[in-house]
Design an enzyme around this catalytic site. Structure first.
Site, PDB file in Angstrom:
ATOM      1  N   ASP A  36       0.672  -1.188   0.141  1.00  0.00           N
ATOM      2  CA  ASP A  36      -0.318   0.113  -0.454  1.00  0.00           C
ATOM      3  C   ASP A  36       0.700   1.595   0.361  1.00  0.00           C
ATOM      4  OD1 ASP A  36       0.446  -0.582   2.721  1.00  0.00           O
ATOM      5  OD2 ASP A  36      -0.939  -1.008   3.787  1.00  0.00           O
TER       6      ASP A  36
ATOM      7  N   ASN B 132      -7.529  -2.600  14.089  1.00  0.00           N
ATOM      8  CA  ASN B 132      -8.501  -2.804  14.282  1.00  0.00           C
ATOM      9  C   ASN B 132      -9.217  -4.375  13.016  1.00  0.00           C
ATOM     10  OD1 ASN B 132      -8.058  -2.256  11.773  1.00  0.00           O
ATOM     11  ND2 ASN B 132      -8.725  -0.272  11.021  1.00  0.00           N
TER      12      ASN B 132
ATOM     13  N   HIS C  99      -7.239  -4.524  10.384  1.00  0.00           N
ATOM     14  CA  HIS C  99      -7.015  -4.563   8.921  1.00  0.00           C
ATOM     15  C   HIS C  99      -5.873  -5.370   8.336  1.00  0.00           C
ATOM     16  CE1 HIS C  99      -4.914  -0.345   9.614  1.00  0.00           C
ATOM     17  NE2 HIS C  99      -3.745  -1.617   9.846  1.00  0.00           N
TER      18      HIS C  99
ATOM     19  N   GLU D   8      -9.246  -1.899   5.780  1.00  0.00           N
ATOM     20  CA  GLU D   8     -10.070  -1.182   6.941  1.00  0.00           C
ATOM     21  C   GLU D   8     -11.645  -2.155   7.012  1.00  0.00           C
ATOM     22  OE1 GLU D   8      -8.554   0.001   8.711  1.00  0.00           O
ATOM     23  OE2 GLU D   8      -8.366   2.276   8.337  1.00  0.00           O
TER      24      GLU D   8
HETATM   25  C1  F6R Z   1       1.230  -1.419   6.156  1.00  0.00           C
HETATM   26  C2  F6R Z   1       0.323  -1.883   6.522  1.00  0.00           C
HETATM   27  C3  F6R Z   1      -0.116  -1.838   7.458  1.00  0.00           C
HETATM   28  C4  F6R Z   1       0.484  -2.292   8.943  1.00  0.00           C
HETATM   29  C5  F6R Z   1      -0.858  -2.521   9.840  1.00  0.00           C
HETATM   30  C6  F6R Z   1       0.632  -2.302  11.712  1.00  0.00           C
HETATM   31  O1  F6R Z   1       2.541  -1.649   4.924  1.00  0.00           O
HETATM   32  O2  F6R Z   1       0.043  -2.595   4.971  1.00  0.00           O
HETATM   33  O3  F6R Z   1      -1.789  -3.216   7.225  1.00  0.00           O
HETATM   34  O4  F6R Z   1       0.640  -3.443   8.807  1.00  0.00           O
HETATM   35  O5  F6R Z   1      -1.427  -1.107  10.172  1.00  0.00           O
HETATM   36  O6  F6R Z   1       1.202  -0.999  11.170  1.00  0.00           O
HETATM   37  P1  F6R Z   1       1.955  -1.037  12.812  1.00  0.00           P
HETATM   38  O7  F6R Z   1       3.287  -2.590  12.200  1.00  0.00           O
HETATM   39  O8  F6R Z   1       3.074   0.109  11.851  1.00  0.00           O
HETATM   40  O9  F6R Z   1       1.432  -1.509  14.007  1.00  0.00           O
END
Ligand code: F6R
Length: 264
Positions: free
Chosen positions: A67, A137, A139, A144
């Site tokens: 992403d 959450n 994701h 989301e």
């Molecule tokens: C990042 C992504 C997100 C993160 C998630 C956890 O490319 O796709 O899904 O993996 O938000 O983020 P952290 O590791 O910062 O807690």
């Protein structure tokens, strides 16, 4: 689904890097699906160390990032482009033309652009090994809650919770992007193998729902239950909400005994 419980975040990074390195040694042309965020940083550090100490070779590998924030140019220090280059690509021998990250600065026909990203994944032969983190959450990527479990790469509106969580990466007062371009859940499920990493207490609830809860679009990561080759690598804090921890340890021991190839 394999659940690998590790004592610390450092161990999570080390185990994930070990698996990435072994896939790469078995197939130097591996197509890797990569994630940003704080969770995979330890894995990238370990991979850089392996590159330096053992010559782990990325020159023939291809990568597709999950992403990118909408509206951020690649040289923006808060962009995932910048994150990937400063934390990983600039420190190993990845070929620049084999790196793919959605273009957040793109401002025209998003669906045509996202279809093109999907096509690029397909023409590379599909993703061999997809690395994921998980949001509070639930994701994966920026899928989301209530994302379709069949979704493909697209423009996605971020929840307020995700915007708040990611504020820590932006300078104080900076405008936080409200949308992102993300691979879909269907795109992620097409990968041949998936590693999902989680560390810290703040992830315990979403990890428990993803592994032991019902499959639901309310928790995108629960869709991973549909995939035949998923490994969760999580530390003690992130494992806190799981009810079957002893069984997962037993499965791991028996996997080492009978089907160790699943762990390479
Ligand atoms: C990042 C992504 C997100 C993160 C998630 C956890 O490319 O796709 O899904 O993996 O938000 O983020 P952290 O590791 O910062 O807690």
């Amino acid at each position: 689904m394999l659940v690998v419980l590790k004592e610390s975040a450092k161990e999570v990074g080390r185990e994930a890097a070990r698996i990435v390195a072994s896939s790469l040694r078995a197939n130097p042309k591996s197509v890797l699906g990569l994630a940003t965020g704080s969770t995979p940083l330890g894995m990238y550090e370990e991979l850089i160390a392996l590159h330096k100490s053992t010559g782990l070779d990325f020159s023939q590998a291809t990568s597709f990032n999950l992403d990118e924030y909408l509206g951020l140019a690649p040289d923006d220090p808060q962009s995932f482009h910048y994150f990937m280059h400063s934390n990983f690509f600039s420190k190993v021998n990845f070929a620049a033309d084999k790196i793919h990250i959605p273009d957040g600065a793109f401002r025209k026909d998003y669906s045509a652009y996202c279809e093109q990203y999907e096509r690029a994944i397909r023409s590379a032969g599909g993703i061999d090994l997809q690395i994921l983190g998980i949001g509070r959450n639930g994701h994966i990527g920026f899928n989301e809650p209530n994302s379709s479990l069949a979704s493909r790469t697209r423009l996605k509106e971020l929840t307020q919770e995700t915007i708040e969580d990611n504020k820590r990466f932006f300078p104080q007062g900076a405008e936080i992007p409200e949308c992102a371009i993300t691979m879909g859940i269907g795109t992620i499920l097409d990968a041949r193998r998936i590693l999902i990493l989680a560390t810290g207490k703040s992830k315990a609830a979403s990890v428990a729902k993803a592994i032991e809860g019902p499959i639901s679009s309310s928790v995108s990561a629960s869709a991973l239950q549909l995939h035949p080759d998923v490994t969760f690598i999580i530390d003690e804090d992130a494992a806190y909400g799981l009810t079957q921890r002893d069984y997962y340890r037993r499965v791991l021991e028996l996997t080492k005994k009978y089907t160790p190839e699943k762990l390479t």
